[in-house]
Design a protein around this motif. Structure first.
Motif, PDB file in Angstrom:
ATOM      1  N   PHE A 100       0.923  -1.174   0.065  1.00 36.93           N
ATOM      2  CA  PHE A 100       0.143  -0.039  -0.138  1.00 36.93           C
ATOM      3  C   PHE A 100       0.895   1.107   0.051  1.00 36.93           C
ATOM      4  O   PHE A 100       1.874   1.336   0.728  1.00 36.93           O
ATOM      5  CB  PHE A 100      -0.869   0.128   1.290  1.00 36.93           C
ATOM      6  N   TYR A 101       0.579   2.087  -0.988  1.00 30.49           N
ATOM      7  CA  TYR A 101       1.573   3.317  -0.859  1.00 30.49           C
ATOM      8  C   TYR A 101       0.534   4.567  -0.615  1.00 30.49           C
ATOM      9  O   TYR A 101      -0.479   4.609  -1.137  1.00 30.49           O
ATOM     10  CB  TYR A 101       1.871   3.556  -2.331  1.00 30.49           C
ATOM     11  N   TYR A 102       1.073   5.510   0.308  1.00 32.41           N
ATOM     12  CA  TYR A 102       0.354   6.614   0.583  1.00 32.41           C
ATOM     13  C   TYR A 102       1.446   7.851   0.472  1.00 32.41           C
ATOM     14  O   TYR A 102       2.576   7.595   0.611  1.00 32.41           O
ATOM     15  CB  TYR A 102       0.066   6.425   2.127  1.00 32.41           C
ATOM     16  N   THR A 171       5.531   3.577   2.282  1.00 27.01           N
ATOM     17  CA  THR A 171       5.173   2.081   1.734  1.00 27.01           C
ATOM     18  C   THR A 171       4.807   1.402   2.848  1.00 27.01           C
ATOM     19  O   THR A 171       5.577   0.938   3.904  1.00 27.01           O
ATOM     20  CB  THR A 171       6.243   1.631   0.872  1.00 27.01           C
ATOM     21  N   SER A 176      -4.364  -7.980   1.553  1.00 28.47           N
ATOM     22  CA  SER A 176      -5.230  -7.405   0.361  1.00 28.47           C
ATOM     23  C   SER A 176      -6.714  -7.392   0.532  1.00 28.47           C
ATOM     24  O   SER A 176      -7.358  -6.502  -0.056  1.00 28.47           O
ATOM     25  CB  SER A 176      -4.926  -8.476  -0.619  1.00 28.47           C
ATOM     26  N   ASP A 178      -7.814  -5.442   3.400  1.00 25.55           N
ATOM     27  CA  ASP A 178      -7.672  -4.291   4.154  1.00 25.55           C
ATOM     28  C   ASP A 178      -8.601  -3.162   3.426  1.00 25.55           C
ATOM     29  O   ASP A 178      -8.162  -3.004   2.198  1.00 25.55           O
ATOM     30  CB  ASP A 178      -6.539  -3.920   4.892  1.00 25.55           C
ATOM     31  N   SER A 179      -9.068  -2.350   4.059  1.00 24.86           N
ATOM     32  CA  SER A 179      -9.761  -0.963   3.505  1.00 24.86           C
ATOM     33  C   SER A 179      -8.498  -0.084   3.164  1.00 24.86           C
ATOM     34  O   SER A 179      -8.044   0.292   4.437  1.00 24.86           O
ATOM     35  CB  SER A 179     -10.957  -0.648   4.389  1.00 24.86           C
ATOM     36  N   ARG A 180      -8.206   0.492   2.144  1.00 21.71           N
ATOM     37  CA  ARG A 180      -7.252   1.186   1.946  1.00 21.71           C
ATOM     38  C   ARG A 180      -7.586   2.769   2.698  1.00 21.71           C
ATOM     39  O   ARG A 180      -6.735   3.536   3.060  1.00 21.71           O
ATOM     40  CB  ARG A 180      -7.053   1.716   0.405  1.00 21.71           C
ATOM     41  N   GLU A 181      -9.024   3.273   2.578  1.00 25.29           N
ATOM     42  CA  GLU A 181      -9.288   4.628   3.119  1.00 25.29           C
ATOM     43  C   GLU A 181      -9.188   4.475   4.699  1.00 25.29           C
ATOM     44  O   GLU A 181      -8.633   5.349   5.199  1.00 25.29           O
ATOM     45  CB  GLU A 181     -10.651   4.595   2.814  1.00 25.29           C
ATOM     46  N   LEU A 183      -7.204   2.477   6.357  1.00 24.39           N
ATOM     47  CA  LEU A 183      -5.715   2.515   6.550  1.00 24.39           C
ATOM     48  C   LEU A 183      -5.057   3.943   6.564  1.00 24.39           C
ATOM     49  O   LEU A 183      -4.190   4.223   7.298  1.00 24.39           O
ATOM     50  CB  LEU A 183      -4.966   1.528   6.013  1.00 24.39           C
ATOM     51  N   ARG A 184      -5.686   4.825   5.574  1.00 20.93           N
ATOM     52  CA  ARG A 184      -4.954   5.927   5.197  1.00 20.93           C
ATOM     53  C   ARG A 184      -5.393   7.011   6.551  1.00 20.93           C
ATOM     54  O   ARG A 184      -4.435   7.673   6.937  1.00 20.93           O
ATOM     55  CB  ARG A 184      -5.843   6.571   4.101  1.00 20.93           C
ATOM     56  N   SER A 213      -4.000   8.864  -0.652  1.00 20.00           N
ATOM     57  CA  SER A 213      -3.676   7.476  -1.137  1.00 20.00           C
ATOM     58  C   SER A 213      -3.062   7.805  -2.421  1.00 20.00           C
ATOM     59  O   SER A 213      -3.349   8.715  -3.272  1.00 20.00           O
ATOM     60  CB  SER A 213      -5.072   6.638  -1.143  1.00 20.00           C
TER      61      SER A 213
END
Length: 214
Positions: A100-102, A171, A176, A178-181, A183-184, A213
């Protein structure tokens, strides 16, 4: 004089002799090599053995017939089962995750923008990147996400009101599913907490620092 050869033995003596013969047969060490040789004769000799001696010899036959190739099959089967188990664990623990990249934008108010910041190979850019990356690394290594965090890298410095905006790529290694939002938001909270605790030479505007994100 009585004829000794014609005198019959009493039934009692005959019974005692039969008992002596049976005891003598039981005390003798059985010859297993002859008990199972000769077809029907060998089988009959085996049947004549006491039942406890039959069981001992059956166990000896089973152990003797446990051939090396059978041991090899058992060992190989155990190794294959262990390899499959380890493979499944590796798959679910590693391959079920992804990167995951932020993007972290940190506003620094005590630095003025210079054209050298446009080149990542310049001394000013490298000096600022070292400080920002060290700050972000320390923040996440001391957080609940320390096992999920991989690294940070300063990728851009741009002019901003009352200073510069340093953009760093973060990074992480998350599941896979998990919720990207979600986690952000967690990453943003942890980063702002670390920026508030920072006491180094950089002056950071925490409210203007954000995480998005990629």
């Amino acid at each position: 004089m009585k004829d000794l050869h014609s005198t019959p033995f009493s039934s009692r003596h005959t019974s005692q002799c039969d008992s002596c013969v049976f005891q003598h047969h039981s005390l003798r060490s059985p010859d297993f090599s002859q008990a199972f040789v000769g077809g029907q004769k060998g089988y009959q000799a085996y049947r004549d053995l006491p039942w406890d001696l039959q069981k001992i010899h059956q166990s000896a036959i089973k152990i003797r017939h446990f051939e090396p190739w059978k041991i090899a099959v058992i060992v190989i089967g155990t190794a294959v089962a262990a390899a499959i188990t380890i493979g499944l664990l590796v798959y679910f623990l590693a391959y079920d995750q992804k990167l995951f990249y932020y993007s972290a934008n940190v506003k620094i108010t005590n630095i003025r923008y210079n054209n050298e910041f446009s080149r990542q190979s310049s001394g000013r850019f490298r000096d600022l990147s070292e400080r920002v990356e060290r700050l972000i690394d320390k923040t996440f290594y001391n957080s609940i996400l320390r096992k999920k965090y991989i690294r940070s890298r300063l990728i851009r410095v741009s002019p901003d009101t009352d200073g510069v905006m340093a953009e760093a790529l973060l990074t992480f290694w998350f599941s896979s599913t998990d919720s990207r939002e979600t986690l952000r938001e967690r990453v943003g909270k942890i980063l702002r907490r670390g920026l508030k605790k920072y006491t180094g030479p950089l002056r950071i505007n925490v409210r203007s620092s954000t995480v998005s994100s990629k």
